[in-house]
Design a protein around this motif. Structure first.
Motif, PDB file in Angstrom:
ATOM      1  N   SER A  32      31.533  22.294  36.874  1.00 31.73           N
ATOM      2  CA  SER A  32      32.801  22.697  36.959  1.00 31.73           C
ATOM      3  C   SER A  32      33.117  24.189  36.371  1.00 31.73           C
ATOM      4  CB  SER A  32      33.351  21.647  35.733  1.00 31.73           C
ATOM      5  OG  SER A  32      33.207  21.818  34.732  1.00 31.73           O
ATOM      6  N   GLY A  33      34.250  24.544  36.458  1.00 32.85           N
ATOM      7  CA  GLY A  33      34.546  25.936  35.870  1.00 32.85           C
ATOM      8  C   GLY A  33      34.799  26.975  36.686  1.00 32.85           C
ATOM      9  N   GLY A  34      34.613  26.673  38.062  1.00 34.65           N
ATOM     10  CA  GLY A  34      34.911  27.852  39.087  1.00 34.65           C
ATOM     11  C   GLY A  34      36.523  28.208  39.102  1.00 34.65           C
ATOM     12  N   GLY A  35      36.763  29.258  39.847  1.00 36.44           N
ATOM     13  CA  GLY A  35      38.240  29.669  39.996  1.00 36.44           C
ATOM     14  C   GLY A  35      38.318  31.155  40.606  1.00 36.44           C
ATOM     15  N   LEU A  36      39.488  31.606  40.480  1.00 39.93           N
ATOM     16  CA  LEU A  36      39.920  32.960  41.015  1.00 39.93           C
ATOM     17  C   LEU A  36      40.117  33.584  39.826  1.00 39.93           C
ATOM     18  CD1 LEU A  36      40.909  34.790  43.353  1.00 39.93           C
ATOM     19  CD2 LEU A  36      43.212  34.007  43.173  1.00 39.93           C
ATOM     20  N   VAL A  37      39.196  34.911  39.984  1.00 39.59           N
ATOM     21  CA  VAL A  37      39.319  35.949  38.879  1.00 39.59           C
ATOM     22  C   VAL A  37      39.556  37.370  39.585  1.00 39.59           C
ATOM     23  CG1 VAL A  37      36.900  35.965  38.657  1.00 39.59           C
ATOM     24  CG2 VAL A  37      38.416  36.582  36.648  1.00 39.59           C
ATOM     25  N   GLN A  38      40.010  38.330  38.765  1.00 40.87           N
ATOM     26  CA  GLN A  38      40.034  39.629  39.415  1.00 40.87           C
ATOM     27  C   GLN A  38      38.641  40.247  38.995  1.00 40.87           C
ATOM     28  OE1 GLN A  38      43.547  41.551  37.542  1.00 40.87           O
ATOM     29  NE2 GLN A  38      44.609  40.927  39.128  1.00 40.87           N
ATOM     30  N   THR A  39      38.254  41.348  39.825  1.00 38.68           N
ATOM     31  CA  THR A  39      37.336  42.119  39.467  1.00 38.68           C
ATOM     32  C   THR A  39      37.255  42.541  38.084  1.00 38.68           C
ATOM     33  OG1 THR A  39      37.086  43.112  41.681  1.00 38.68           O
ATOM     34  CG2 THR A  39      36.010  44.365  39.978  1.00 38.68           C
ATOM     35  N   GLY A  40      36.143  42.623  37.417  1.00 37.73           N
ATOM     36  CA  GLY A  40      35.664  42.662  36.070  1.00 37.73           C
ATOM     37  C   GLY A  40      35.927  41.612  35.057  1.00 37.73           C
ATOM     38  N   GLY A  41      36.743  40.524  35.697  1.00 35.86           N
ATOM     39  CA  GLY A  41      36.902  39.170  34.955  1.00 35.86           C
ATOM     40  C   GLY A  41      35.786  38.565  34.474  1.00 35.86           C
ATOM     41  N   SER A  42      36.037  37.648  33.947  1.00 40.91           N
ATOM     42  CA  SER A  42      34.973  36.537  33.571  1.00 40.91           C
ATOM     43  C   SER A  42      35.222  35.087  33.927  1.00 40.91           C
ATOM     44  CB  SER A  42      34.678  36.458  31.851  1.00 40.91           C
ATOM     45  OG  SER A  42      34.057  37.793  31.562  1.00 40.91           O
ATOM     46  N   LEU A  43      34.149  34.161  33.992  1.00 32.28           N
ATOM     47  CA  LEU A  43      34.216  32.734  33.992  1.00 32.28           C
ATOM     48  C   LEU A  43      32.946  32.276  33.584  1.00 32.28           C
ATOM     49  CD1 LEU A  43      35.424  32.370  37.890  1.00 32.28           C
ATOM     50  CD2 LEU A  43      36.897  31.655  35.888  1.00 32.28           C
TER      51      LEU A  43
END
Length: 123
Positions: A6-17
């Motif tokens: 689990s834990g995927g998603g949409l993030v902007q460049t430079g972000g974290s997941l």
């Protein structure tokens, strides 16, 4: 052994997941864990891995210094902390467990696989 990622998603460049992979069942049989990813039109590739004990970690060069693999012993869960994400990190990410190998970088070394989780990094 069952693996639940689990834990995927949409993030902007430079972000974290942070991806999580919870293991259940005969976890005592696990020697090593691996994270793989597969982008559209590309082969599945090794990203990172760790020994089930958590003492050893391994990374593909493209994620060194950005991704960290870790394990929570109490929860039988491994994590992939992904920082400074780039659009080229966009892929479906899979966790996998091996009964034999630690740090193996080819998918055939793994006996158990979780369902993939999508990571999308927008530019």
């Amino acid at each position: 052994v069952q693996l639940q990622a689990s834990g995927g998603g949409l993030v902007q460049t430079g972000g974290s997941l942070r991806l999580s992979c919870a293991a259940s069942g005969r976890t005592f049989s696990i020697k090593g864990m691996g994270w793989f990813r597969q982008a559209p039109g590309k082969e599945r590739e090794f990203v990172a891995g760790n020994s089930w004990s958590g003492n050893y970690t391994y990374y593909v060069d493209s994620v060194k210094g950005r991704f960290t693999a870790a394990r929570d012993n109490a929860k039988n869960t491994v994590y992939l902390q992904m920082n400074s994400l780039k659009p080229e990190d966009t892929a479906v990410y899979y966790c996998a467990a091996s009964r034999v190998y630690i740090g193996a970088r080819y998918s055939g070394a793994y006996n158990y696989w979780g369902r993939g989780t999508q990571v999308t990094v927008s530019s």
